[in-house]
Scaffold this motif. Structure first.
Motif, PDB file in Angstrom:
ATOM      1  N   ARG A   1     112.432  67.693  -1.038  1.00 14.22           N
ATOM      2  CA  ARG A   1     111.139  66.979  -1.104  1.00 14.22           C
ATOM      3  C   ARG A   1     111.241  65.855  -2.133  1.00 14.22           C
ATOM      4  O   ARG A   1     111.547  66.116  -3.294  1.00 14.22           O
ATOM      5  N   ARG A   2     110.994  64.643  -1.692  1.00 14.26           N
ATOM      6  CA  ARG A   2     111.005  63.496  -2.606  1.00 14.26           C
ATOM      7  C   ARG A   2     109.626  62.861  -2.603  1.00 14.26           C
ATOM      8  O   ARG A   2     108.734  63.310  -1.890  1.00 14.26           O
TER       9      ARG A   2
ATOM     10  N   ASN B   1     107.273  66.265   5.423  1.00 17.74           N
ATOM     11  CA  ASN B   1     107.756  66.867   6.664  1.00 17.74           C
ATOM     12  C   ASN B   1     107.952  65.743   7.692  1.00 17.74           C
ATOM     13  O   ASN B   1     108.461  64.681   7.339  1.00 17.74           O
TER      14      ASN B   1
ATOM     15  N   GLY C   1     122.799  78.653  -4.742  1.00 21.31           N
ATOM     16  CA  GLY C   1     122.965  79.920  -4.027  1.00 21.31           C
ATOM     17  C   GLY C   1     123.193  81.136  -4.912  1.00 21.31           C
ATOM     18  O   GLY C   1     123.461  82.225  -4.394  1.00 21.31           O
TER      19      GLY C   1
ATOM     20  N   LYS D   1     119.147  75.117   2.418  1.00 22.70           N
ATOM     21  CA  LYS D   1     119.522  74.568   1.101  1.00 22.70           C
ATOM     22  C   LYS D   1     120.974  74.882   0.757  1.00 22.70           C
ATOM     23  O   LYS D   1     121.413  74.627  -0.357  1.00 22.70           O
TER      24      LYS D   1
ATOM     25  N   THR E   1     108.483  61.860   1.061  1.00 19.88           N
ATOM     26  CA  THR E   1     108.744  62.683   2.241  1.00 19.88           C
ATOM     27  C   THR E   1     107.499  63.522   2.493  1.00 19.88           C
ATOM     28  O   THR E   1     106.786  63.867   1.559  1.00 19.88           O
TER      29      THR E   1
ATOM     30  N   ASP F   1     120.947  82.404  -7.278  1.00 15.76           N
ATOM     31  CA  ASP F   1     119.713  82.851  -7.941  1.00 15.76           C
ATOM     32  C   ASP F   1     119.609  84.360  -8.054  1.00 15.76           C
ATOM     33  O   ASP F   1     119.017  84.881  -8.998  1.00 15.76           O
TER      34      ASP F   1
ATOM     35  N   MET G   1     107.305  67.135  -7.261  1.00 12.51           N
ATOM     36  CA  MET G   1     107.402  66.466  -5.962  1.00 12.51           C
ATOM     37  C   MET G   1     106.642  67.207  -4.864  1.00 12.51           C
ATOM     38  O   MET G   1     106.072  66.586  -3.978  1.00 12.51           O
ATOM     39  N   SER G   2     106.671  68.535  -4.920  1.00  9.47           N
ATOM     40  CA  SER G   2     106.155  69.264  -3.749  1.00  9.47           C
ATOM     41  C   SER G   2     104.749  69.834  -3.947  1.00  9.47           C
ATOM     42  O   SER G   2     104.149  70.317  -3.008  1.00  9.47           O
TER      43      SER G   2
ATOM     44  N   LEU H   1     111.336  76.839  -1.517  1.00  5.45           N
ATOM     45  CA  LEU H   1     112.454  76.745  -0.577  1.00  5.45           C
ATOM     46  C   LEU H   1     113.837  76.859  -1.213  1.00  5.45           C
ATOM     47  O   LEU H   1     114.781  77.277  -0.553  1.00  5.45           O
TER      48      LEU H   1
ATOM     49  N   ASP I   1     116.869  75.727 -10.984  1.00  4.31           N
ATOM     50  CA  ASP I   1     117.222  74.773  -9.920  1.00  4.31           C
ATOM     51  C   ASP I   1     118.626  74.261 -10.198  1.00  4.31           C
ATOM     52  O   ASP I   1     118.970  74.042 -11.352  1.00  4.31           O
TER      53      ASP I   1
ATOM     54  N   ASN J   1     114.066  65.813   3.341  1.00  8.61           N
ATOM     55  CA  ASN J   1     113.453  66.245   4.597  1.00  8.61           C
ATOM     56  C   ASN J   1     112.632  65.090   5.174  1.00  8.61           C
ATOM     57  O   ASN J   1     112.392  64.090   4.499  1.00  8.61           O
TER      58      ASN J   1
ATOM     59  N   GLU K   1     110.616  80.109   6.093  1.00  6.79           N
ATOM     60  CA  GLU K   1     110.469  79.965   4.644  1.00  6.79           C
ATOM     61  C   GLU K   1     109.837  81.205   4.013  1.00  6.79           C
ATOM     62  O   GLU K   1     110.419  81.829   3.141  1.00  6.79           O
TER      63      GLU K   1
ATOM     64  N   ASN L   1     110.273  72.536  -6.896  1.00  6.45           N
ATOM     65  CA  ASN L   1     110.184  71.294  -7.662  1.00  6.45           C
ATOM     66  C   ASN L   1     108.748  70.799  -7.577  1.00  6.45           C
ATOM     67  O   ASN L   1     108.438  69.879  -6.822  1.00  6.45           O
TER      68      ASN L   1
ATOM     69  N   ARG M   1     119.573  71.352  -9.510  1.00  2.62           N
ATOM     70  CA  ARG M   1     119.413  69.918  -9.790  1.00  2.62           C
ATOM     71  C   ARG M   1     118.517  69.739 -10.994  1.00  2.62           C
ATOM     72  O   ARG M   1     117.521  70.454 -11.125  1.00  2.62           O
TER      73      ARG M   1
HETATM   74  N1  LIG Z   1     106.702  65.306  -1.305  1.00  4.67           N
HETATM   75  C1  LIG Z   1     106.618  66.334  -0.459  1.00  4.67           C
HETATM   76  N2  LIG Z   1     105.950  67.453  -0.829  1.00  4.67           N
HETATM   77  C2  LIG Z   1     105.909  68.498   0.012  1.00  4.67           C
HETATM   78  C3  LIG Z   1     106.494  68.465   1.301  1.00  4.67           C
HETATM   79  C4  LIG Z   1     107.159  67.270   1.679  1.00  4.67           C
HETATM   80  O1  LIG Z   1     107.677  67.139   2.792  1.00  4.67           O
HETATM   81  N3  LIG Z   1     107.206  66.241   0.783  1.00  4.67           N
HETATM   82  N4  LIG Z   1     106.510  69.583   2.105  1.00  4.67           N
HETATM   83  C5  LIG Z   1     105.670  70.733   1.743  1.00  4.67           C
HETATM   84  C6  LIG Z   1     106.267  71.983   2.259  1.00  4.67           C
HETATM   85  S1  LIG Z   1     106.128  72.288   3.924  1.00  4.67           S
HETATM   86  C7  LIG Z   1     106.909  72.880   1.466  1.00  4.67           C
HETATM   87  S2  LIG Z   1     107.444  74.358   2.137  1.00  4.67           S
HETATM   88  C8  LIG Z   1     107.084  72.643   0.038  1.00  4.67           C
HETATM   89  C9  LIG Z   1     108.502  72.919  -0.458  1.00  4.67           C
HETATM   90  O2  LIG Z   1     108.599  72.595  -1.793  1.00  4.67           O
HETATM   91  P1  LIG Z   1     109.919  72.841  -2.637  1.00  4.67           P
HETATM   92  O3  LIG Z   1     110.540  74.124  -2.260  1.00  4.67           O
HETATM   93  O4  LIG Z   1     109.585  72.629  -4.057  1.00  4.67           O
HETATM   94  O5  LIG Z   1     110.843  71.628  -2.150  1.00  4.67           O
HETATM   95  P2  LIG Z   1     112.408  71.387  -1.902  1.00  4.67           P
HETATM   96  O6  LIG Z   1     112.720  70.060  -2.487  1.00  4.67           O
HETATM   97  O7  LIG Z   1     112.666  71.589  -0.456  1.00  4.67           O
HETATM   98  O8  LIG Z   1     113.209  72.517  -2.673  1.00  4.67           O
HETATM   99  C10 LIG Z   1     112.948  72.799  -4.042  1.00  4.67           C
HETATM  100  C11 LIG Z   1     114.158  72.756  -4.897  1.00  4.67           C
HETATM  101  O9  LIG Z   1     115.125  73.703  -4.495  1.00  4.67           O
HETATM  102  C12 LIG Z   1     116.305  73.274  -5.098  1.00  4.67           C
HETATM  103  N5  LIG Z   1     117.452  74.082  -4.646  1.00  4.67           N
HETATM  104  C13 LIG Z   1     118.425  73.803  -3.753  1.00  4.67           C
HETATM  105  N6  LIG Z   1     119.303  74.830  -3.706  1.00  4.67           N
HETATM  106  C14 LIG Z   1     118.879  75.758  -4.596  1.00  4.67           C
HETATM  107  C15 LIG Z   1     119.378  77.022  -5.019  1.00  4.67           C
HETATM  108  O10 LIG Z   1     120.389  77.518  -4.559  1.00  4.67           O
HETATM  109  N7  LIG Z   1     118.663  77.667  -5.984  1.00  4.67           N
HETATM  110  C16 LIG Z   1     117.543  77.156  -6.555  1.00  4.67           C
HETATM  111  N8  LIG Z   1     116.912  77.847  -7.504  1.00  4.67           N
HETATM  112  N9  LIG Z   1     117.040  75.967  -6.157  1.00  4.67           N
HETATM  113  C17 LIG Z   1     117.713  75.293  -5.189  1.00  4.67           C
HETATM  114  C18 LIG Z   1     116.370  71.822  -4.782  1.00  4.67           C
HETATM  115  O11 LIG Z   1     117.225  71.145  -5.709  1.00  4.67           O
HETATM  116  C19 LIG Z   1     114.903  71.425  -4.937  1.00  4.67           C
HETATM  117  O12 LIG Z   1     114.645  70.795  -6.170  1.00  4.67           O
HETATM  118  O13 LIG Z   1     106.782  71.310  -0.267  1.00  4.67           O
HETATM  119  C20 LIG Z   1     105.521  70.875   0.249  1.00  4.67           C
HETATM  120  N10 LIG Z   1     105.259  69.625  -0.396  1.00  4.67           N
END
Ligand SMILES: Nc1nc2c(c(=O)[nH]1)N[C@H]1C(S)=C(S)[C@@H](COP(=O)(O)OP(=O)(O)OC[C@H]3O[C@@H](n4cnc5c(=O)[nH]c(N)nc54)[C@H](O)[C@@H]3O)O[C@H]1N2
Ligand SMILES: Nc1nc2c(c(=O)[nH]1)N[C@H]1C(S)=C(S)[C@@H](COP(=O)(O)OP(=O)(O)OC[C@H]3O[C@@H](n4cnc5c(=O)[nH]c(N)nc54)[C@H](O)[C@@H]3O)O[C@H]1N2
Ligand code: SF4
Ligand SMILES: [Mo]
Length: 759
Positions: free
Chosen positions: A639-640, A645, A221, A747, A643, A223, A176-177, A297, A202, A708, A141, A173, A204
């Protein structure tokens, strides 16, 4: 003492994401019966999300390990005692070292979202075994980001989202994350303030996008096109902060020149965003007093990932949003994450595949290929701790095969995971609530916070904490002797300052013991620490180094030399005594530049030639990675709200989203004849699976998404093993990865969705 009042709450933190919010837990008969936010916690101030309330499912579940295990020839496991386990593990790894060299022993993991102390203690074993190659989740990542930052300004930067005027999230996002303190509260504040804006990029329409002032719904893909266009508009329209650029940016000419040649309209078209929306966002950023940009991510695990990490930084560099409230900042660290040691030992490329090593980490996608070969320098043994790479890395089957072809492997975990099931030895760790623990996600500025948690329940019988496990292995390997430790025991009994002097003296006299420093502290300083906190001993050294490296900021935080001990001792005592986190460094904004690695001229080096080449070649990049066979883009690992990990194994922890459905747009659902709840077959180059679908108008046509953290094995009450939801990496495929950092395109997996026909 019998009493009818409920037991008091014990303070600790949540371990489910990097925020590690302070919480209070009521423990009754070993169960976490009530959990609430800790209002006194200096970092999170009582904030939590819904997930923390479910932590009992981490602490108590059917797959907790309670005995060391040894694999039999038929793939089943037998329980062995700790002495046998330690002796055999030490002997087998030492034999690999002595026969093939320690560089053939690979280390993976070392900590998750809530536990990094084990990683600190593991360094001694690695060093004694001669381990040179290692990795962890960061290398699928954050290594692209690290590559860029190491060239721009030699530091890790974050954003003051709480006070910023414009918060930009690209491929993140945060609703959620999370990822920054009190994320949802801060997002709500930005949303309701007419003078501040949030930008979400995003594909979505996420919950975050719904709150945003500007939502750029990119095609998956694309960006690089979107962000390149945004930055190019800044250049085209003369929206740069010229004063900041002149004072703080060097080697900008070639970059500005390349940006002047970006075909903005074509890029707007390629990413699917109307040009006027891109112009509005570029202007909003340029006219703001401050902006922050936070990537995650969605771009780190998608095409052109490292290039996007580079381009997004130009949004705030060209507009001068650094080193001021609401802007970007560097920060102090108590311990460096990622790089598992460096110095003279640091390797640049992996021996078999020649993959570039960034931040000391082998790209995750390369690991299996470094094993499954007859190359003489292949990996022959592996130590895996606090990670589940069979589940979390690309192409689970290949990692399984890699593990089974090793001469020896050991997994240290709290649970019988997919990865543990492939190991020769499995060592059961005490849980994160049964021992002192902490994370080194210390990412704040001007005030940086660190929390060392106390155990809130006794260790499960049969388990040991990682500091004990690693120290026993080290002692079996003969890394240090009782004679080495004797003077430290004596000094520890005398005073803290005597101990400090004796420890430094030993390290100077026997530098070969430095890498075992954590275990030496644990054995000598540990027993003198407050009850149950011996494992915190390694933090003493980190506090010492922090006070040496940042004397003014540590003093401002209130830590000064006292009657017995220096400022580092005062800091350590505060850390070990606190339940609410400790502000360990306090800076003033003007000092931001001092924390960058460009101290001599305080200038950001804008030109990264390799990335500029990629920017220039971008017009020729493929328009799509899909095909007739795989016409859709699957994002594998969203990430919902439920979730985390693969930290929870019991699917019963989820209050909603139990089956982890495939999200699909109404357009595609109609096309495929699917309605909400139908089961569908999901096919990729990596694998095939079946799952219910959820028709979701937040999805754009051609894009599907799975969560995930699902698809882990868990037995029901009769011991029958089952799986809920899709294990994302049964579908991912090696080979599609970033050209610089090797980070996987989780992704962006070309895929096909088929109805399971019932007509
Ligand atoms: N609820 C929850 N929270 C977490 C975690 C978890 O497991 N659950 N895990 C933690 C960890 S380890 C991490 S690294 C972080 C990750 O946190 P985030 O990166 O925010 O989580 P994701 O949902 O994996 O991806 C974010 C967004 O990327 C979007 N996406 C998909 N494809 C593309 C694209 O081509 N371009 C763009 N711009 N966006 C795209 C998805 O629609 C999604 O909304 O979250 C942390 N927080
Ligand atoms: N397809 C796809 N794959 C992904 C992602 C994705 O979005 N899509 N996301 C990626 C990301 S960002 C990340 S961070 C990784 C996460 O993947 P991993 O780094 O593998 O981490 P976790 O799933 O969090 O697993 C942590 C392990 O630590 C164990 N554990 C818990 N507490 C302790 C303890 O106190 N001691 C020890 N020794 N072990 C303990 C847990 O039982 C679990 O097995 O997954 C990555 N994989
Ligand atoms: S999951 Fe993250 S944001 Fe939610 S309570 Fe835990 S640490 Fe805080
Ligand atoms: Mo992550």
């Amino acid at each position: 003492m019998a009493t009818d009042t409920a037991p008091p709450f014990a303070k600790t933190t949540c371990i489910l994401c990097e925020s590690n919010c302070g919480i209070e837990v009521r423990v009754e008969d070993g169960r976490f019966t009530r959990i609430k936010g800790n209002k006194a916690h200096v970092g999170s101030k009582g904030y939590t999300c819904e997930k923390a309330l479910r932590l009992d499912h981490y602490q108590n579940h059917r797959t907790r390990l309670d005995s060391p295990l040894r694999r039999r020839a038929d793939g089943t496991y037998e329980e062995i005692d700790w002495d046998t386990a330690i002796a055999e593990v030490a002997a087998k790894f030492a034999a690999v070292r002595d026969t093939h060299g320690g560089d053939k022993i690979f280390h993976y993991g070392g900590g998750g979202q809530g536990n990094h102390l084990g990683g600190a203690y593991g360094r001694g074993v690695q060093s004694t075994l001669g381990v040179k190659f290692r990795s962890n989740a960061l290398a699928q990542e954050k290594t692209g980001e690290a590559y860029v930052e190491a060239r721009l300004y030699y530091a890790h930067t974050r954003g003051d989202v709480e006070h910023t005027e414009v918060a930009v999230f690209v491929g993140k996002n945060p609703w959620m994350s999370h990822g920054f303190p009190e994320a949802r509260r801060v997002m709500k504040e930005i949303a309701k303030d007419p003078d501040r804006s949030m930008v979400i990029i995003d594909p979505r329409r996420t919950k975050s996008a719904e709150m945003a002032d500007y939502f750029l719904q990119v095609k998956p893909g694309t960006d690089a096109f979107c962000v390149a266009a945004l930055v190019a508009i800044l250049v085209r329209d003369g929206l740069l902060d010229d004063e900041f650029m002149a004072a703080h940016v060097t080697d900008a000419e070639p970059v500005l020149d390349a940006l002047a040649h970006v075909p903005i309209e074509d890029y707007a078209d390629r990413c699917g965003i109307p040009l006027e929306d891109l112009e509005a966002v570029a202007r909003r950023i340029a006219t703001a007093d401050s902006c922050t940009v936070f990537e995650d991510l969605g771009i780190e695990q998608a095409p052109h990932s490292t290039l996007v990490s580079y381009l997004q930084r130009m949004l705030w560099i060209l507009t001068g949003s650094f080193g001021k409230p609401g802007g970007m900042f560097p920060h102090t660290n108590l311990s460096q994450l990622g790089s598992g040691g460096g110095g003279a030992n640091r390797q640049k490329y992996t021996p078999v595949t020649g993959a570039e090593i960034i931040s000391g980490l082998t790209p995750c996608n390369s690991i299996a290929n470094e094993v499954l070969t007859d190359h003489p320098d292949r990996i022959r043994a592996m130590i895996i701790e606090s990670a589940n790479p069979v589940h979390s890395l690309t192409e689970s089957d290949r990692f399984r095969e890699a593990m089974r072809s090793l001469e020896v492997s050991v997994v240290i975990d709290v649970a019988m995971t997919e990865t543990a099931r492939q190991a020769d030895y499995v060592l059961p760790a005490s849980s994160q609530y049964e021992k002192p623990e902490s994370v080194f996600f210390t990412h704040e500025f001007p005030n940086n916070v660190y929390t060392l948690r106390k155990p809130i329940v006794p260790p499960l019988a049969g388990t040991l904490a990682e500091p004990e496990i690693h120290s026993r292995i080290l002692e079996e390997l003969g890394a240090y002797t009782d004679d080495d430790l004797a003077p430290l025991h004596a000094a520890a009994a005398e005073s803290r300052s005597a101990f400090g002097a004796a420890f430094m003296e030993l390290m100077a006299a026997k530098p070969e013991l430095t890498s075992s420093g954590a275990s030496i502290l644990y054995r000598t300083l540990g027993p003198t620490l407050p009850d149950g906190m011996a494992e915190g001993a390694a933090v003493w050294f980190l506090a010492q180094m922090c006070a040496i490296n940042h004397p003014i900021a540590v003093e401002r935080a209130g830590f000064v030399a006292g009657d017995d001990g220096n400022a580092g001792d005062a800091l350590f005592d505060a850390i070990i005594g606190s339940d609410d986190g400790v502000v360990f460094t306090k800076h003033v904004w003007e000092e931001a530049w001092d924390l960058l690695g460009v101290r001599e001229d305080q200038k950001i080096r804008l030109n990264i030639p390799r990335l500029l080449e990629l920017l220039t070649a971008l017009p020729d990049a493929p328009r799509t990675y899909t095909s007739d066979e795989f016409p859709m883009v699957l994002s594998a690992g969203e990430r919902r709200s439920f979730t985390a990990n693969a930290i929870f194994r019991d699917p019963g922890w989820r209050k909603n989203g139990r089956d982890g459905a495939i999200r699909v747009s109404p357009h595609d659902a109609l096309d495929l004849g699917l309605v909400d709840g139908d089961r569908a077959r999901l096919v990729t180059q990596g694998g095939v699976t079946e799952s219910p679908v959820e028709v979701d108008d937040a999805m754009q046509a051609g894009h599907i998404s799975i969560p995930n953290g699902y698809g882990v094995d868990y037995p029901d009450e009769n011991g029958e093993h089952g799986r809920v939801g899709i294990a994302p990496n049964e579908l991912t495929h090696l080979g599609w990865e970033d050209e610089i950092a090797g980070t996987p395109w989780h992704k962006h997996v070309p895929a096909r969705l088929e109805p399971i026909s019932v007509q």
